[in-house]
Design a protein around this motif. Structure first.
Motif, PDB file in Angstrom:
ATOM      1  N   THR A 100       0.901  -1.331   0.063  1.00  0.00           N
ATOM      2  CA  THR A 100      -0.025   0.041  -0.014  1.00  0.00           C
ATOM      3  C   THR A 100       0.874   1.459   0.016  1.00  0.00           C
ATOM      4  O   THR A 100       0.367   2.448  -0.367  1.00  0.00           O
ATOM      5  CB  THR A 100      -0.957  -0.002   1.291  1.00  0.00           C
ATOM      6  OG1 THR A 100      -0.275  -0.095   2.504  1.00  0.00           O
ATOM      7  CG2 THR A 100      -1.978  -1.049   1.157  1.00  0.00           C
ATOM      8  N   ARG A 110       2.929   6.508  -2.477  1.00  0.00           N
ATOM      9  CA  ARG A 110       3.991   6.861  -3.087  1.00  0.00           C
ATOM     10  C   ARG A 110       3.418   7.665  -4.619  1.00  0.00           C
ATOM     11  O   ARG A 110       3.820   8.592  -5.087  1.00  0.00           O
ATOM     12  CB  ARG A 110       4.949   6.120  -3.187  1.00  0.00           C
ATOM     13  CG  ARG A 110       5.804   5.908  -2.062  1.00  0.00           C
ATOM     14  CD  ARG A 110       6.659   4.458  -2.445  1.00  0.00           C
ATOM     15  NE  ARG A 110       7.509   4.438  -0.963  1.00  0.00           N
ATOM     16  CZ  ARG A 110       8.541   5.005  -0.657  1.00  0.00           C
ATOM     17  NH1 ARG A 110       9.153   5.999  -1.597  1.00  0.00           N
ATOM     18  NH2 ARG A 110       9.208   4.760   0.304  1.00  0.00           N
ATOM     19  N   SER A 142       4.997  11.108   3.220  1.00  0.00           N
ATOM     20  CA  SER A 142       4.326  11.131   4.525  1.00  0.00           C
ATOM     21  C   SER A 142       3.456  12.230   4.607  1.00  0.00           C
ATOM     22  O   SER A 142       2.178  12.038   5.230  1.00  0.00           O
ATOM     23  CB  SER A 142       5.128  11.132   5.670  1.00  0.00           C
ATOM     24  OG  SER A 142       6.000   9.863   5.670  1.00  0.00           O
ATOM     25  N   ARG A 151      -6.210   9.310   2.141  1.00  0.00           N
ATOM     26  CA  ARG A 151      -6.568   8.214   2.812  1.00  0.00           C
ATOM     27  C   ARG A 151      -7.608   7.477   2.636  1.00  0.00           C
ATOM     28  O   ARG A 151      -7.827   6.390   2.327  1.00  0.00           O
ATOM     29  CB  ARG A 151      -6.194   8.371   4.496  1.00  0.00           C
ATOM     30  CG  ARG A 151      -5.199   9.032   4.943  1.00  0.00           C
ATOM     31  CD  ARG A 151      -4.566   8.280   6.421  1.00  0.00           C
ATOM     32  NE  ARG A 151      -4.308   7.037   6.325  1.00  0.00           N
ATOM     33  CZ  ARG A 151      -2.955   6.629   5.711  1.00  0.00           C
ATOM     34  NH1 ARG A 151      -2.054   7.208   5.552  1.00  0.00           N
ATOM     35  NH2 ARG A 151      -2.839   5.389   5.967  1.00  0.00           N
ATOM     36  N   ARG A 189       0.833   0.687   7.028  1.00  0.00           N
ATOM     37  CA  ARG A 189       0.769   1.239   8.427  1.00  0.00           C
ATOM     38  C   ARG A 189      -0.384   1.149   9.112  1.00  0.00           C
ATOM     39  O   ARG A 189      -0.506   1.338  10.437  1.00  0.00           O
ATOM     40  CB  ARG A 189       1.182   2.827   8.487  1.00  0.00           C
ATOM     41  CG  ARG A 189       2.296   3.317   7.630  1.00  0.00           C
ATOM     42  CD  ARG A 189       3.670   2.787   8.357  1.00  0.00           C
ATOM     43  NE  ARG A 189       4.720   3.206   7.330  1.00  0.00           N
ATOM     44  CZ  ARG A 189       5.279   2.950   6.260  1.00  0.00           C
ATOM     45  NH1 ARG A 189       4.506   1.820   5.686  1.00  0.00           N
ATOM     46  NH2 ARG A 189       6.500   3.328   5.903  1.00  0.00           N
ATOM     47  N   ASP A 190      -1.769   1.112   8.454  1.00  0.00           N
ATOM     48  CA  ASP A 190      -2.807   0.950   9.078  1.00  0.00           C
ATOM     49  C   ASP A 190      -3.739  -0.109   8.510  1.00  0.00           C
ATOM     50  O   ASP A 190      -4.974  -0.034   8.641  1.00  0.00           O
ATOM     51  CB  ASP A 190      -3.441   2.256   8.647  1.00  0.00           C
ATOM     52  CG  ASP A 190      -3.843   2.493   7.442  1.00  0.00           C
ATOM     53  OD1 ASP A 190      -3.128   1.823   6.469  1.00  0.00           O
ATOM     54  OD2 ASP A 190      -4.817   3.263   6.785  1.00  0.00           O
ATOM     55  N   ARG A 196       9.898  10.311   8.379  1.00  0.00           N
ATOM     56  CA  ARG A 196       8.592   9.768   7.873  1.00  0.00           C
ATOM     57  C   ARG A 196       7.903   8.721   9.420  1.00  0.00           C
ATOM     58  O   ARG A 196       6.849   9.018   9.335  1.00  0.00           O
ATOM     59  CB  ARG A 196       9.114   8.611   6.882  1.00  0.00           C
ATOM     60  CG  ARG A 196       9.236   9.265   5.430  1.00  0.00           C
ATOM     61  CD  ARG A 196       8.980   8.229   4.512  1.00  0.00           C
ATOM     62  NE  ARG A 196       9.896   7.532   4.053  1.00  0.00           N
ATOM     63  CZ  ARG A 196       9.832   6.251   3.887  1.00  0.00           C
ATOM     64  NH1 ARG A 196       8.619   5.765   3.636  1.00  0.00           N
ATOM     65  NH2 ARG A 196      11.005   5.318   3.360  1.00  0.00           N
ATOM     66  N   ASP A 222       4.236   9.561  10.261  1.00  0.00           N
ATOM     67  CA  ASP A 222       3.509   8.529  10.400  1.00  0.00           C
ATOM     68  C   ASP A 222       2.852   7.954  11.290  1.00  0.00           C
ATOM     69  O   ASP A 222       1.802   7.718  11.652  1.00  0.00           O
ATOM     70  CB  ASP A 222       4.087   7.200   9.702  1.00  0.00           C
ATOM     71  CG  ASP A 222       4.566   7.343   8.096  1.00  0.00           C
ATOM     72  OD1 ASP A 222       4.001   8.328   7.480  1.00  0.00           O
ATOM     73  OD2 ASP A 222       5.394   6.803   7.641  1.00  0.00           O
ATOM     74  N   ARG A 280       0.565  11.431  12.885  1.00  0.00           N
ATOM     75  CA  ARG A 280      -0.733  12.213  11.999  1.00  0.00           C
ATOM     76  C   ARG A 280      -2.073  11.952  12.854  1.00  0.00           C
ATOM     77  O   ARG A 280      -1.987  10.938  13.684  1.00  0.00           O
ATOM     78  CB  ARG A 280      -0.640  11.495  10.832  1.00  0.00           C
ATOM     79  CG  ARG A 280      -1.044  10.304  10.464  1.00  0.00           C
ATOM     80  CD  ARG A 280      -0.899   9.944   9.177  1.00  0.00           C
ATOM     81  NE  ARG A 280      -1.115   8.421   9.008  1.00  0.00           N
ATOM     82  CZ  ARG A 280      -0.428   7.644   8.276  1.00  0.00           C
ATOM     83  NH1 ARG A 280       0.541   7.870   7.520  1.00  0.00           N
ATOM     84  NH2 ARG A 280      -0.800   6.387   8.344  1.00  0.00           N
TER      85      ARG A 280
HETATM   86  O1   DC Z   1       5.931   1.431   3.015  1.00  0.00           O
HETATM   87  P1   DC Z   1       6.565   2.550   2.318  1.00  0.00           P
HETATM   88  O2   DC Z   1       7.528   3.286   3.187  1.00  0.00           O
HETATM   89  O3   DC Z   1       6.547   2.467   0.826  1.00  0.00           O
HETATM   90  O4   DC Z   1       5.324   3.987   2.601  1.00  0.00           O
HETATM   91  C1   DC Z   1       5.352   5.315   2.211  1.00  0.00           C
HETATM   92  C2   DC Z   1       4.802   6.105   2.953  1.00  0.00           C
HETATM   93  O5   DC Z   1       3.432   5.765   2.748  1.00  0.00           O
HETATM   94  C3   DC Z   1       5.202   6.025   4.401  1.00  0.00           C
HETATM   95  O6   DC Z   1       5.957   7.124   4.753  1.00  0.00           O
HETATM   96  C4   DC Z   1       3.769   6.115   5.021  1.00  0.00           C
HETATM   97  C5   DC Z   1       2.717   5.830   4.226  1.00  0.00           C
HETATM   98  N1   DC Z   1       1.715   4.908   4.202  1.00  0.00           N
HETATM   99  C6   DC Z   1       0.830   4.994   4.810  1.00  0.00           C
HETATM  100  O7   DC Z   1       0.441   6.120   5.646  1.00  0.00           O
HETATM  101  N2   DC Z   1      -0.230   3.976   5.150  1.00  0.00           N
HETATM  102  C7   DC Z   1       0.103   2.996   4.539  1.00  0.00           C
HETATM  103  N3   DC Z   1      -0.856   1.811   4.518  1.00  0.00           N
HETATM  104  C8   DC Z   1       1.213   2.699   3.772  1.00  0.00           C
HETATM  105  C9   DC Z   1       2.232   3.657   3.687  1.00  0.00           C
END
Ligand code: DC
Length: 228
Positions: free
Chosen positions: A35, A40, A102, A111, A132-133, A182, A186, A189
């Motif tokens: 995700t 990105r 981020s 989101r 992340r979520d 980040r 992350d 927020r």
């Molecule tokens: O996993 P990554 O480092 O490629 O993710 C890039 C950015 O996207 C990371 O800094 C936080 C965000 N992200 C998010 O907020 N929620 C997600 N489910 C995946 C990534």
């Protein structure tokens, strides 16, 4: 045939989530969704089109023009991110995107846009999704939730090695600062911050290799598949 489950993998940047998720999906013949690549690609679109991160209307209009999809790449054995028909897999990993993603991922409308698509991808289960979520917001009822962690120094060194393959001039300091920046945004927020789901199993891979990490996670998955 055994029942398919949803596997949610969350954790800080560069702790090996994607590597684990990809390996689990390959073994179980599940779909793997990174995700982070979606956030990105949205960040790349915003940067290319000078979208203001504070202008709700501009953001809404921009999101209406964004089409995201994954396309399997048989060389990397991973899915590439396709933004409005263009393969942007290389661009979305560049530092100018990493340093802004981020902030973009913290925007509520962004989101909502990404989460709705992620939930649709998991309707039929048989999916390993990392982010992340995922265990807290996208799939709060996932049968298996894994929270991956690793010592920050280990994460920075791993990320540096990865980035040096395409950018030999990148420095340890640049990578360390980007990860810290980040992680902070992350996890602090307002909307869906990174946090461990209460029912997540923690996998600290600081002192274990990829193969061991994979075995542990695969055993957890097998237990859940039998139970479901
Ligand atoms: O996993 P990554 O480092 O490629 O993710 C890039 C950015 O996207 C990371 O800094 C936080 C965000 N992200 C998010 O907020 N929620 C997600 N489910 C995946 C990534």
């Amino acid at each position: 045939m055994s029942k398919k489950i949803v596997i949610a993998i969350d954790g800080f940047s560069s702790c090996g989530k994607s590597t684990l998720a990809k390996a689990l999906a390959a073994k179980l013949e599940y779909v793997f969704i990174d995700t982070g690549a979606m956030y990105r690609a949205i960040a790349l679109y915003f940067l290319r089109n000078n979208i203001s991160f504070n202008d709700e209307q501009e953001i809404k209009e921009a999101l209406n023009k964004i089409n995201l999809r994954f396309q399997y790449n048989s060389v990397s054995e991973k899915s590439d991110m396709i933004l409005n028909g263009e393969n942007v897999e290389t661009f979305i990993r560049e530092m100018h995107v990493s340093s802004k993603v981020s902030e973009v991922a913290a925007i509520a409308a962004v989101r909502d846009f990404a989460v709705a698509q992620q939930q649709a991808m998991g309707i039929e289960k048989g999916i390993v999704m990392d982010g992340r979520d995922i265990g807290t917001v996208v799939f709060p009822n996932a049968e298996l939730k894994i929270f991956v962690t690793a010592d920050p120094t280990v994460r920075v060194n791993r990320r540096l090695l990865e980035l040096q393959a395409t950018n030999p001039s990148i420095t340890l300091q640049e990578v360390a600062e980007n990860l810290q920046h980040r992680d902070l945004i992350d996890s602090t927020r307002e909307h869906s911050p990174l946090k461990q789901a209460e029912d997540a199993l923690v996998l600290d891979n600081t002192h274990i290799d990829r193969a061991t990490q994979f075995e542990i996670a695969l055993n957890w998955a097998k237990e859940r598949i039998v139970l479901s």
